[in-house]
Design a protein around this motif. Sequence first.
Motif, PDB file in Angstrom:
ATOM      1  N   PRO A 260      16.862  -4.541 -52.539  1.00  0.00           N
ATOM      2  CA  PRO A 260      16.672  -4.100 -51.531  1.00  0.00           C
ATOM      3  C   PRO A 260      15.529  -3.647 -50.701  1.00  0.00           C
ATOM      4  N   TYR A 261      15.011  -2.233 -52.032  1.00  0.00           N
ATOM      5  CA  TYR A 261      13.602  -1.707 -51.420  1.00  0.00           C
ATOM      6  C   TYR A 261      12.556  -2.682 -50.246  1.00  0.00           C
ATOM      7  N   ILE A 262      12.730  -3.898 -50.938  1.00  0.00           N
ATOM      8  CA  ILE A 262      12.082  -4.830 -50.945  1.00  0.00           C
ATOM      9  C   ILE A 262      12.135  -5.567 -49.097  1.00  0.00           C
ATOM     10  N   LEU A 263      13.785  -5.503 -48.782  1.00  0.00           N
ATOM     11  CA  LEU A 263      14.098  -6.091 -47.895  1.00  0.00           C
ATOM     12  C   LEU A 263      14.269  -5.019 -46.541  1.00  0.00           C
ATOM     13  N   ILE A 264      14.563  -3.815 -47.109  1.00  0.00           N
ATOM     14  CA  ILE A 264      14.588  -2.588 -46.065  1.00  0.00           C
ATOM     15  C   ILE A 264      12.618  -2.367 -45.438  1.00  0.00           C
ATOM     16  N   SER A 265      12.218  -2.973 -46.168  1.00  0.00           N
ATOM     17  CA  SER A 265      10.889  -2.040 -46.302  1.00  0.00           C
ATOM     18  C   SER A 265      10.326  -2.894 -44.869  1.00  0.00           C
ATOM     19  N   HIS A 266      10.501  -4.361 -45.319  1.00  0.00           N
ATOM     20  CA  HIS A 266      10.634  -5.398 -44.441  1.00  0.00           C
ATOM     21  C   HIS A 266      11.118  -5.237 -42.667  1.00  0.00           C
ATOM     22  N   LEU A 268      11.971  -2.929 -41.444  1.00  0.00           N
ATOM     23  CA  LEU A 268      11.283  -1.657 -40.770  1.00  0.00           C
ATOM     24  C   LEU A 268       9.790  -1.495 -40.769  1.00  0.00           C
ATOM     25  N   GLY A 269       9.246  -2.759 -41.195  1.00  0.00           N
ATOM     26  CA  GLY A 269       7.766  -3.490 -40.954  1.00  0.00           C
ATOM     27  C   GLY A 269       6.853  -2.337 -41.408  1.00  0.00           C
ATOM     28  N   TYR A 270       7.419  -2.343 -42.385  1.00  0.00           N
ATOM     29  CA  TYR A 270       6.192  -1.236 -43.496  1.00  0.00           C
ATOM     30  C   TYR A 270       5.598  -1.798 -44.491  1.00  0.00           C
ATOM     31  N   THR A 271       5.805  -3.713 -44.441  1.00  0.00           N
ATOM     32  CA  THR A 271       4.923  -4.337 -45.272  1.00  0.00           C
ATOM     33  C   THR A 271       3.596  -5.258 -44.751  1.00  0.00           C
ATOM     34  N   GLN A 272       2.658  -5.476 -45.589  1.00  0.00           N
ATOM     35  CA  GLN A 272       1.715  -5.716 -44.782  1.00  0.00           C
ATOM     36  C   GLN A 272       1.810  -6.894 -46.136  1.00  0.00           C
ATOM     37  N   VAL A 273       0.437  -7.654 -45.559  1.00  0.00           N
ATOM     38  CA  VAL A 273      -0.189  -9.092 -46.855  1.00  0.00           C
ATOM     39  C   VAL A 273      -0.509  -8.795 -48.456  1.00  0.00           C
TER      40      VAL A 273
END
Length: 330
Positions: A260-266, A268-273
Amino acid sequence: MHRYHNTIPGTKSMKKISIIIPAHNEEYNISIMVGELQKVFSGINYDFECIFVDDGSTDNTLNAIKVQNALSSHVKYVELSRNFGKDQALQAGMEVADGEAVITMDADLQHPPSLIIEMIKHWENGNDVVYTHREKANAHAKIYQNISSRLFYKTINLLSDIKMEDGIADYRLIDKKVVAQLRQFNEYDPFFRGMVKWVGFKQKAIPYNPTARLSGETSYSAYKLFKLALNSTMSFSVRPLYAVTLIGLVFSLASVFYIPYILISHFLGYTQVSGWASLIATIAFFGGLQLFVLGIIGMYLGKLFMQAKQRPNYIIRSASYVNEDDLIKF
Ligand code: UDP
Ligand code: MG
């Protein structure tokens, strides 16, 4: 099974002690061992038989034993058909011993024979098993051997239901009623130090200091010791299986929170490559963990496989006090 008994007059009323000595390439130690035992028993009022189990020696051990057998009616032997291992050799010896008590000891004189008198005293005082453990680290062993020995006892105590003192030795006296119990054991990879503890009865520990090996070399390389430690821990416990299940559970629970942490941060636009390093690290870690767990499960499966075959733990090629007909019955 027919066995020859000691017929020397006056010895019939004496209790007989069977000394079982596994020997693998001990040619120069045999005669000295017999001499030491004769010395000990000449001072006490007990009869004894000394059963050497030749465990597939490639040197002159068997001949040395046969010479002693010809010289003394106290010396008997069992020759195994190949090298089966020390615990298997002990098992073979125990099968044919018929004393009121059995004493197991090494052939290299690292187990001081003088201790036998003390063992018998404790036995006569009502103890069923009198076992020895090293008082302090073995001064004659290499440092890595002492460290791995400590580690081994720590691990086996942690992982199994029996408690063993540091440095328990295969030097012990066992009453014949306990021997009768041990004979019932039908397990592949027998581990006497554990089995003897496991059977219970009245047990007494006495400390001893091992002396240096008289002649020849130890049969246990670092790899052999590692294998022995793994095998004996696993033949005493299924706790490693519980432990790996627990580890698996902890990691899958952690992932429940991680995903869920990964999904949420995705979203919310926090993920970078970036994150390649952490990805590889995770894959490597879990890959290793899975292999480790599979390995443990596989080893238990292997043990089950070997046990299911029901092969004998040892095969006797010849023995000193049985005739050909008796040999078949072993
Ligand atoms: N031994 C045996 N079969 C084996 C290895 C050892 O019967 O495959 C015997 C060996 O002859 C000795 C005892 O077991 O009487 C203890 O072996 P060793 O002295 O080599 O072990 P260490 O004292 O180094 O632990
Ligand atoms: Mg030794």
